[in-house]
Design a protein around this motif. Structure first.
Motif, PDB file in Angstrom:
ATOM      1  N   PHE A 125       0.846  -1.189   0.000  1.00  0.00           N
ATOM      2  CA  PHE A 125       0.000   0.000   0.000  1.00  0.00           C
ATOM      3  C   PHE A 125       0.888   1.248   0.000  1.00  0.00           C
ATOM      4  O   PHE A 125       1.967   1.253   0.612  1.00  0.00           O
ATOM      5  CB  PHE A 125      -0.876   0.062   1.242  1.00  0.00           C
ATOM      6  CG  PHE A 125      -1.933  -1.005   1.340  1.00  0.00           C
ATOM      7  CD1 PHE A 125      -1.976  -2.079   0.466  1.00  0.00           C
ATOM      8  CD2 PHE A 125      -2.907  -0.909   2.325  1.00  0.00           C
ATOM      9  CE1 PHE A 125      -2.953  -3.053   0.569  1.00  0.00           C
ATOM     10  CE2 PHE A 125      -3.897  -1.871   2.449  1.00  0.00           C
ATOM     11  CZ  PHE A 125      -3.909  -2.952   1.573  1.00  0.00           C
ATOM     12  N   SER A 126       0.399   2.303  -0.633  1.00  0.00           N
ATOM     13  CA  SER A 126       1.099   3.575  -0.569  1.00  0.00           C
ATOM     14  C   SER A 126       0.072   4.696  -0.476  1.00  0.00           C
ATOM     15  O   SER A 126      -0.978   4.644  -1.116  1.00  0.00           O
ATOM     16  CB  SER A 126       2.001   3.774  -1.794  1.00  0.00           C
ATOM     17  OG  SER A 126       1.243   3.819  -2.979  1.00  0.00           O
ATOM     18  N   ILE A 127       0.402   5.704   0.324  1.00  0.00           N
ATOM     19  CA  ILE A 127      -0.480   6.848   0.502  1.00  0.00           C
ATOM     20  C   ILE A 127       0.128   8.041  -0.209  1.00  0.00           C
ATOM     21  O   ILE A 127       1.348   8.239  -0.203  1.00  0.00           O
ATOM     22  CB  ILE A 127      -0.725   7.148   1.996  1.00  0.00           C
ATOM     23  CG1 ILE A 127      -1.779   8.240   2.161  1.00  0.00           C
ATOM     24  CG2 ILE A 127       0.577   7.487   2.713  1.00  0.00           C
ATOM     25  CD1 ILE A 127      -2.247   8.425   3.604  1.00  0.00           C
ATOM     26  N   SER A 128      -0.733   8.821  -0.830  1.00  0.00           N
ATOM     27  CA  SER A 128      -0.291  10.046  -1.492  1.00  0.00           C
ATOM     28  C   SER A 128      -1.403  11.064  -1.369  1.00  0.00           C
ATOM     29  O   SER A 128      -2.481  10.762  -0.836  1.00  0.00           O
ATOM     30  CB  SER A 128       0.038   9.778  -2.964  1.00  0.00           C
ATOM     31  OG  SER A 128      -1.117   9.334  -3.661  1.00  0.00           O
ATOM     32  N   GLY A 129      -1.134  12.267  -1.844  1.00  0.00           N
ATOM     33  CA  GLY A 129      -2.155  13.288  -1.728  1.00  0.00           C
ATOM     34  C   GLY A 129      -1.996  14.395  -2.731  1.00  0.00           C
ATOM     35  O   GLY A 129      -0.913  14.585  -3.292  1.00  0.00           O
ATOM     36  N   ASP A 130      -3.087  15.075  -2.954  1.00  0.00           N
ATOM     37  CA  ASP A 130      -3.090  16.263  -3.808  1.00  0.00           C
ATOM     38  C   ASP A 130      -3.639  17.405  -2.967  1.00  0.00           C
ATOM     39  O   ASP A 130      -4.850  17.505  -2.748  1.00  0.00           O
ATOM     40  CB  ASP A 130      -3.951  16.019  -5.051  1.00  0.00           C
ATOM     41  CG  ASP A 130      -3.868  17.169  -6.038  1.00  0.00           C
ATOM     42  OD1 ASP A 130      -3.440  18.268  -5.647  1.00  0.00           O
ATOM     43  OD2 ASP A 130      -4.243  16.975  -7.196  1.00  0.00           O
TER      44      ASP A 130
END
Length: 127
Positions: free
Chosen positions: A68-73
């Motif tokens: 899993f990987s978390i990212s954001g805008d």
């Protein structure tokens, strides 16, 4: 007040992928760190991953590292959880939460540090 809405859950076969989204809104949001938690049937809710906008940092639970990987805008106040190589034990309701502290540079894994929660989205992984 902060409003959070999750989307992207569904049914997927083991080994598959899903991408969850968490859209944050509300005047109180102020780019707070966002976290993902999950709760499987009969189990306690557990931390999955979190992101801090101001610190530019992410943290993940050992159980999902490498998958899993978390990212954001930040421009659209949305955090994403990319889930690959899904396993049946990943089946749970996934919740997005906003940290009570807008300025935390390192995301926290402690549930009580989060004071706003979304309604959750179901993820089911079939074997």
């Amino acid at each position: 007040q902060v409003q959070l809405v999750e989307s992207g859950g569904g049914l997927v076969q083991a080994g598959g992928s899903l991408r969850l989204s968490c859209a944050a809104s509300g005047r109180a949001f102020n780019s707070r760190p966002l976290g993902w938690f999950r709760q499987a049937p009969g189990k306690e809710r557990e931390f999955v991953a979190a992101i801090s906008w101001h610190g530019g940092r992410t943290v993940s639970a050992d159980s999902v590292k490498g998958r899993f990987s978390i990212s954001g805008d930040n421009a659209v106040n949305t955090a994403y959880l990319q889930m690959n190589s899904l396993k049946p034990e990943d089946t749970a309701v996934y919740y997005c939460a906003a940290d009570r502290s807008p300025w935390r540079l390192v995301p926290t894994t402690t549930q009580t540090d989060y004071d706003s929660w979304g309604p959750g989205t179901q993820v089911t992984v079939s074997s």
